[in-house]
Structures are given as C-alpha cells and as structure tokens.
Design a protein around this motif. Structure first.
Motif, PDB file in Angstrom:
ATOM      1  N   ALA A 196       6.656  15.868   2.350  1.00 54.83           N
ATOM      2  CA  ALA A 196       7.580  15.251   1.394  1.00 54.83           C
ATOM      3  C   ALA A 196       6.853  14.619   0.212  1.00 54.83           C
ATOM      4  CB  ALA A 196       8.433  14.193   2.091  1.00 54.83           C
ATOM      5  N   LEU A 197       5.541  14.366   0.346  1.00 58.75           N
ATOM      6  CA  LEU A 197       4.792  13.779  -0.763  1.00 58.75           C
ATOM      7  C   LEU A 197       4.623  14.762  -1.908  1.00 58.75           C
ATOM      8  CD1 LEU A 197       2.019  11.807   1.177  1.00 58.75           C
ATOM      9  CD2 LEU A 197       4.266  11.028   0.413  1.00 58.75           C
ATOM     10  N   ASP A 198       4.813  16.051  -1.622  1.00 58.65           N
ATOM     11  CA  ASP A 198       4.825  17.085  -2.661  1.00 58.65           C
ATOM     12  C   ASP A 198       3.540  17.075  -3.490  1.00 58.65           C
ATOM     13  OD1 ASP A 198       5.972  19.230  -3.997  1.00 58.65           O
ATOM     14  OD2 ASP A 198       6.905  17.959  -5.524  1.00 58.65           O
ATOM     15  N   VAL A 199       2.399  16.971  -2.804  1.00 60.85           N
ATOM     16  CA  VAL A 199       1.128  16.964  -3.512  1.00 60.85           C
ATOM     17  C   VAL A 199       0.742  18.387  -3.891  1.00 60.85           C
ATOM     18  CG1 VAL A 199       0.350  14.890  -2.314  1.00 60.85           C
ATOM     19  CG2 VAL A 199      -0.257  17.140  -1.398  1.00 60.85           C
ATOM     20  N   ASP A 240       6.633   7.244   6.223  1.00 60.26           N
ATOM     21  CA  ASP A 240       8.023   7.303   5.762  1.00 60.26           C
ATOM     22  C   ASP A 240       8.215   6.441   4.526  1.00 60.26           C
ATOM     23  OD1 ASP A 240      10.905   7.897   6.076  1.00 60.26           O
ATOM     24  OD2 ASP A 240      11.046   5.768   6.591  1.00 60.26           O
ATOM     25  N   ARG A 241       7.579   5.265   4.520  1.00 63.67           N
ATOM     26  CA  ARG A 241       7.698   4.388   3.357  1.00 63.67           C
ATOM     27  C   ARG A 241       6.966   4.976   2.149  1.00 63.67           C
ATOM     28  NH1 ARG A 241       9.097  -0.751   3.854  1.00 63.67           N
ATOM     29  NH2 ARG A 241      10.299   0.163   5.549  1.00 63.67           N
ATOM     30  N   VAL A 242       5.813   5.595   2.370  1.00 62.94           N
ATOM     31  CA  VAL A 242       5.105   6.249   1.270  1.00 62.94           C
ATOM     32  C   VAL A 242       5.983   7.341   0.661  1.00 62.94           C
ATOM     33  CG1 VAL A 242       3.081   7.614   0.605  1.00 62.94           C
ATOM     34  CG2 VAL A 242       2.832   5.756   2.262  1.00 62.94           C
ATOM     35  N   ALA A 243       6.573   8.175   1.534  1.00 64.64           N
ATOM     36  CA  ALA A 243       7.434   9.256   1.052  1.00 64.64           C
ATOM     37  C   ALA A 243       8.645   8.714   0.312  1.00 64.64           C
ATOM     38  CB  ALA A 243       7.876  10.128   2.232  1.00 64.64           C
ATOM     39  N   PHE A 288      -5.956  10.815   0.073  1.00 65.43           N
ATOM     40  CA  PHE A 288      -5.251  10.114   1.147  1.00 65.43           C
ATOM     41  C   PHE A 288      -5.626  10.795   2.453  1.00 65.43           C
ATOM     42  CE2 PHE A 288      -0.785   9.066   2.972  1.00 65.43           C
ATOM     43  CZ  PHE A 288      -1.304   7.972   3.636  1.00 65.43           C
ATOM     44  N   VAL A 289      -6.407  10.120   3.283  1.00 66.51           N
ATOM     45  CA  VAL A 289      -6.952  10.695   4.512  1.00 66.51           C
ATOM     46  C   VAL A 289      -6.100  10.256   5.689  1.00 66.51           C
ATOM     47  CG1 VAL A 289      -8.995  10.903   5.978  1.00 66.51           C
ATOM     48  CG2 VAL A 289      -9.262  10.630   3.507  1.00 66.51           C
ATOM     49  N   VAL A 290      -5.559  11.235   6.420  1.00 64.95           N
ATOM     50  CA  VAL A 290      -4.684  10.951   7.558  1.00 64.95           C
ATOM     51  C   VAL A 290      -5.148  11.770   8.761  1.00 64.95           C
ATOM     52  CG1 VAL A 290      -2.314  10.976   8.430  1.00 64.95           C
ATOM     53  CG2 VAL A 290      -2.733  10.592   5.996  1.00 64.95           C
ATOM     54  N   GLY A 291      -5.377  11.107   9.878  1.00 66.97           N
ATOM     55  CA  GLY A 291      -5.663  11.811  11.125  1.00 66.97           C
ATOM     56  C   GLY A 291      -7.058  12.369  11.243  1.00 66.97           C
ATOM     57  N   ALA A 292      -7.989  11.924  10.422  1.00 63.61           N
ATOM     58  CA  ALA A 292      -9.354  12.461  10.467  1.00 63.61           C
ATOM     59  C   ALA A 292     -10.344  11.334  10.682  1.00 63.61           C
ATOM     60  CB  ALA A 292      -9.686  13.199   9.171  1.00 63.61           C
ATOM     61  N   SER A 293     -11.382  11.606  11.475  1.00 66.30           N
ATOM     62  CA  SER A 293     -12.464  10.654  11.614  1.00 66.30           C
ATOM     63  C   SER A 293     -13.440  10.889  10.474  1.00 66.30           C
ATOM     64  CB  SER A 293     -13.179  10.834  12.949  1.00 66.30           C
ATOM     65  OG  SER A 293     -13.901  12.041  12.984  1.00 66.30           O
ATOM     66  N   ASP A 327       0.829  -1.208   0.000  1.00 69.09           N
ATOM     67  CA  ASP A 327       0.000   0.000   0.000  1.00 69.09           C
ATOM     68  C   ASP A 327       0.864   1.259   0.000  1.00 69.09           C
ATOM     69  OD1 ASP A 327      -2.891  -0.618  -0.007  1.00 69.09           O
ATOM     70  OD2 ASP A 327      -2.411  -1.777   1.774  1.00 69.09           O
ATOM     71  N   ALA A 328       1.987   1.227   0.705  1.00 63.48           N
ATOM     72  CA  ALA A 328       2.887   2.376   0.714  1.00 63.48           C
ATOM     73  C   ALA A 328       3.420   2.639  -0.688  1.00 63.48           C
ATOM     74  CB  ALA A 328       4.032   2.145   1.694  1.00 63.48           C
ATOM     75  N   ARG A 329       3.786   1.604  -1.399  1.00 64.66           N
ATOM     76  CA  ARG A 329       4.267   1.778  -2.774  1.00 64.66           C
ATOM     77  C   ARG A 329       3.149   2.317  -3.668  1.00 64.66           C
ATOM     78  NH1 ARG A 329       8.233   0.141  -6.226  1.00 64.66           N
ATOM     79  NH2 ARG A 329       9.334  -0.977  -4.589  1.00 64.66           N
ATOM     80  N   ARG A 330       1.933   1.799  -3.495  1.00 66.95           N
ATOM     81  CA  ARG A 330       0.806   2.257  -4.308  1.00 66.95           C
ATOM     82  C   ARG A 330       0.555   3.749  -4.095  1.00 66.95           C
ATOM     83  NH1 ARG A 330      -4.552   2.906  -2.870  1.00 66.95           N
ATOM     84  NH2 ARG A 330      -4.122   1.933  -0.842  1.00 66.95           N
ATOM     85  N   LEU A 331       0.519   4.186  -2.841  1.00 66.38           N
ATOM     86  CA  LEU A 331       0.268   5.596  -2.554  1.00 66.38           C
ATOM     87  C   LEU A 331       1.440   6.471  -2.984  1.00 66.38           C
ATOM     88  CD1 LEU A 331      -1.339   5.085   0.965  1.00 66.38           C
ATOM     89  CD2 LEU A 331      -2.520   5.960  -1.064  1.00 66.38           C
TER      90      LEU A 331
END
Length: 606
Positions: free
Chosen positions: A324-327, A498-501, A413-418, A225-229
């Motif tokens: 670091a994802l530079d979106v 970290d792996r996604v980045a 990509f949803v992070v930290g949200a309910s 999943d990290a590679r996919r994202l």
C-alpha cells in the motif's frame, strides 16, 4: 551481500510463536500493557487488496437472502470454490439472522462467513453496517483454540453493498458506516478487523476518514515516525528493503527449518542440529556438496530450495500494508513472490523483478523489485551457499550498486531484515562517507525492529535510525512470557505499518469522486469538489477526441493519479452532475467541515 535467511533471533522466534499450536484456549481479547492507555484490544486495518489473498483467521463475503446460492462469482475464489459444483456442495454449519457460517471443507482454511446485504432494495448504508456488527459479534463468540496465541482474532471483510448491493452511488456513506461498525467490533470484542478495499477510491476515502480521527494503539513517538515515513512515501522518497521477517507470518520456513528440510534424505555428520550450529553460508555449502555426492541426485541446491519455499496460498498482512505504500523502488533478499502478489492485488500489475542473472520480462516498470539473492521461480538464480556468495560479489557487483544508488536517492525503510551482514555494513558506510564528504545528511534509512536494541542502534547511528515497536527484553522471563511478548511485538509492527500506510495514502478521491460527497460536510467545499469533478469529465472528453488529445491525456492521468485509478474515476464521472445534485440534496450539513489535508506533490518514482 545480505543473506535473507540470516534474520535476527527476534524475527525467528516471533515466527515460531505465530505458528506454534495453542497451549489450551486463549481469550479473544488480548490485554497487555499498552503504550498510552494501559491496554491493547482490537484494531482496524485498511488495505487495498483481495479478501482471498491475505492470511486471516476468518473472512466474510456478501450474499443475498439465498445463502451460498446468492454469492457472486467474484467471491468464489475467497471461499475456495472453483466451479458451480463447489458452490452447490457448500453447506451452512450455522445460520442466524443475516449471517451464515459455512462448514469447513479442509479444516485448515480460514473460517468462511456470508453476510446478506443485497436482498433489500430499500436498504441503506446503516442496514449494511448493522449486518457487519452482527457477523463480527458472531465471529468473536467462536472458539479461539486454533488461533495464534497472543494476538486478537483477525477477520477480513470487504466493502459491502457497493456492487451487487446497489449502493454504488452512496459509497461515501457506506465506507463511513463500515468503518464505524468495524471500530466498534474491534473495541467491544477484541477483534483485529482488516477492511479490504478493492477499489482505489474506497481505499482513499477510508484512509481519509481515518486521518481525521485521533490515532489509537501506538505510542506518541511511533505515531510521529509513522507520519514521517508515510509522508516520505507520499512524496516518492521512500524505498523498501525487506527480509525474512516479512514472510514468516505467511508460513515460510525459518533458516533452521529450511536447513532441516534441505537435509532430509541426505547424510550429514551430526544431522540438522550440527548444521544449525554452523555459519549459515557454510551450512548451505555443506548441503550443496552433499547433494553433489549423493547417488542419483540431479537437483541443484537452488531447485531444492524452490521446492521447500513453494508458493504459500496467502500473503501476510504485512505484505499488503507494505504494498500500500506504493513505492517505486524495493529491494529484498527473499526468494518468494509474496510481495509481488500483494502489489498485484493492490494495483493490478506486478513490479518488474530484477534478478542476479537478469530481469524477468513481465511486470510494470513504474515499480521495480530487486531480488538480490534470486527467485524461487528461477532456481538457477538463487544465491545461498558460500561459493555462490563469493562469486556473487565478483560477478554481480552492479546489483550492489543498485542498493547504493537507492541509499543515495531514497530513504530506505528496512522491515524484517537483520542488519549484521558485513557486506551490507560496507555498502551503507561507503554511501554515508560519500554523502558526508559532500555535506549531505548521514541518515540513510530507518530500521524497524520488534525489540528495543540500544547496542545495534548505537552501532548503526547515524546512518540508520533504529525504531523499536516493542520494549526491551526483561532480565528474566519464561518461555511463555517471551512468546507472548514477541507475538505482541509482531502485531505492533502490523499496527505501525498500518499507520504508515494511512499517511501514505492520498485522500483526494473524496474530492474527485461524487460518490463520496457525503463525506464533505461543508457546503462550500462540496461545491468546489463538484466543479473539480466537472473539470475531470471535460478533460476526459478532450483526451479522447480533442485536437490535443495526447496532451489532455497527460492532464487526465495527473487527475486520476491524485484521486484513484482511472477505472474508478471513469465510473464516477459517467454522470457527475446528476450524482452530485442527488448527493447535495440528500446529505445533511454537519456544521463546520473537517479541515482539509493539504495536497502534497509526489515526484514520479522510476
């Protein structure tokens, strides 16, 4: 719309655990059930940022043989120095070999360490790496009483020796030796080491090296999943949605803490405890009305919220990893500016911020951040209470359209949200229905959670894919056991990001920049890279003085975007032939080269 502070209990509890005082000493090494090999010790993170910006337990900067007197001005901020007087007042608490530990000035800042790397003209990358091993071993031996229970000690280190240390022309060997030393310390001493690269080229080379090594610390499905994202980010097809869980590690209050702080000095029947039992929007509405009735109170609810949020001195590691994802497109319900600061630290410019009452004039339009519920720097934009939310849907519908447009054109990509807000559910399902009618895929994004939650995953499928970095909660567990489990899961999220980045980073600086030629083992590859660097220098010449300078400048920008920042590339190409010849003569052939990573084009993201 989504309410930022209404996060899941998982995120809230993890944040409380991260800031709770230790219950006695804890071992430096954290041992618990790992995903594959049975134990998780330390980890090496890589970010493009500044040492002074990231929340950490200890930080290390470089000096020469003179201790504090040899620290370059560029490191003063990291050490809390504002002037020459501050540097002169700095006192070593301990000094052995090549490292020095400075005495604490406030008792709350990270441990401050100095490493001598610039006093030997003949010293090479291995000498620098040996010093890194020494200082990390010394840090690991320190008391763990003040650390966050349940996770390894976190140490931030820069790329040593490439500026004042005189090893700029050997950056490839430096980053390779540095990475080896940090990985050794992570495994031997149980440290989480954050390598902070200021230069885009250093960051690119480090990530290229890491991709060649087998992945550690994540279950196989998480690695996939990290590679996919990461691939989606690299192609410009990823957008971010960030909630409160991204800010708690930086010390921001939870919803209950925010209510309690806001209620101070105002008479509320039942007090903060009663407010905590209410719907968060209704609780905020009660506070808004109470402020209006209080005699002599002139500040609005938004102004009070801004006072509570203030400005944390450092952003969390998760902010640096997300930056670091530079979106190109990001959306948040947070009021703080931590993500913006992390982006600025990485790229030199903040993203353009869009607010409910208009956009902020500053910022780079190549990246924008939609702050759905306002910004603490502009209190009148804050959307928090029930009345504001009712008006929001009627008055700010175009902002909801931005979220829906992002869902239509990017993978969210949803992070930290309910994801339990009715408005968000409606917006997501509207987009999903539209895509289904047009024959498109129903999956709109990925939600990363700390704990396995099959019910929520079923609820959101197939629109949102739920990805848990932690396991399911056991049927029975003590508070201490839950604390350790949630803190561990929060750290797993950092490892996952970290792996996604790592997969989102371009590694072409290794090919474009002759200072990294030592990382190219194959002679034929090295020769091709030499020609590529030559090509860049010719393009740069015509971009500044040619008849078609504007067109050549576009070509130069394309090369620089693939290999690092313009400044990095210009410095590298100042004398490419001489540098490449030197590197070719001194680098030994290690046999067959590591297979290259195919270049993946990245569409421009508005």
């Amino acid at each position: 719309m989504l309410h930022e502070w209404v996060t899941s209990n998982l995120w809230c509890r993890a944040a409380q655990d991260a800031r709770a005082p230790p219950r006695g000493g804890t071992a430096v090494m954290v041992e618990r059930a790992g995903p594959d090999d049975g134990a998780v010790t330390g980890h090496v993170f890589v970010v493009r940022s500044s040492v002074e910006g990231i929340v950490c337990d200890d930080l290390v900067v470089s000096t020469d043989g003179r201790g504090p007197a040899g620290v370059r001005r560029s490191w003063w901020t990291a050490l809390g120095w504002a002037s020459e007087a501050d540097r002169s007042a700095a006192r070593p608490e301990d000094a052995r070999g090549r490292w020095t530990r400075l005495a604490s000035s406030t008792g709350v800042e990270p441990g401050r360490w100095l490493l001598a790397v610039g006093s030997r003209q003949s010293a090479g990358p291995s000498w620098v790496a040996d010093g890194v091993r020494e200082v990390l071993e010394a840090i690991a031996s320190q008391s763990a009483e003040h650390l966050t229970p349940g996770r390894p000690r976190r140490v931030a280190v820069p790329v040593f020796g490439v500026d004042g240390g005189g090893l700029d022309g050997q950056r490839g060997e430096v980053v390779e030796k540095l990475l080896e030393a940090c990985e050794d310390a992570a495994q031997l001493h149980g440290l989480d080491v954050v390598i902070v690269a200021r230069a885009a080229s250093d960051y690119s080379a480090l990530q290229s090296l890491r991709r060649r090594a087998p992945g550690r610390g994540l279950a196989k499905h998480l690695q996939e999943d990290a590679r996919r994202l990461g691939d989606l980010a690299l192609r410009g097809q990823l957008a971010l949605f960030m909630g409160a869980g991204t800010g708690v590690a930086a010390g921001l209050p939870l919803w209950s803490g925010l209510l309690a702080r806001l209620a101070e000095g105002v008479r509320i029947p039942g007090g903060a405890e009663a407010l905590g039992r209410m719907n968060p929007l209704d609780a905020a509405e009660v506070l808004r009305r109470a402020f209006g009735k209080a005699s002599g109170e002139t500040r609005s609810l938004g102004e009070r919220v801004a006072d509570v949020i203030s400005t944390p001195p450092r952003f969390a590691l998760s902010h640096a990893l997300l930056a670091a994802l530079d979106v190109g497109n990001a959306i948040t319900t947070n009021f703080d500016d931590l993500y913006e600061r992390a982006v600025e630290s990485a790229t030199g410019a903040r993203p353009r911020v869009l607010l409910p009452k208009g956009e902020q004039p500053e910022g780079d339009w190549r990246q924008w951040l939609l702050k759905l519920h306002g910004d603490a720097s502009e209190p009148d934009t804050i959307v928090l209470d029930r009345r504001s939310f009712v008006r929001y849907d009627a008055e700010q519908r175009p902002l909801a359209a931005v979220l829906q447009a992002t869902l239509l054109t990017r993978h969210l990509f949803v992070v930290g949200a309910s994801m339990n807000d009715d408005n968000v559910i409606r917006l997501v399902h509207e987009v999903a229905v539209l895509k289904e009618k047009r024959g498109g895929k129903a999956e709109l994004g990925t939600v990363v959670t700390l704990q396995d939650d099959p019910l929520s995953a079923d609820l959101w499928a197939p629109e949102l894919r739920y990805l848990a970095v932690g396991g399911a909660a056991p049927a029975e567990e003590t508070d201490d056991e839950r604390t350790a489990r949630m803190v561990g899961a929060a750290r797993e999220l950092d490892v996952f990001l970290d792996r996604v980045a790592q997969h989102a980073a371009r590694g072409t600086a290794t090919l474009l920049d002759p200072r990294y030629s030592a990382l190219i083992r194959d002679d034929d590859e090295r020769t091709t890279a030499h020609k590529l660097a030559q090509l860049r220098s010719w393009v740069e010449k015509w971009a500044t003085s040619g008849q078609h300078a504007d067109d050549w400048r576009d070509v130069l920008d394309a090369l620089d975007s693939a290999g690092g920042s313009s400044a990095d590339s210009q410095a590298a190409s100042a004398a490419p032939l001489k540098t490449w010849s030197l590197c070719h003569a001194t680098c030994t052939d290690a046999g067959s080269g590591v297979p290259g990573r195919p270049d993946r084009g990245r569409p421009w993201s508005p």
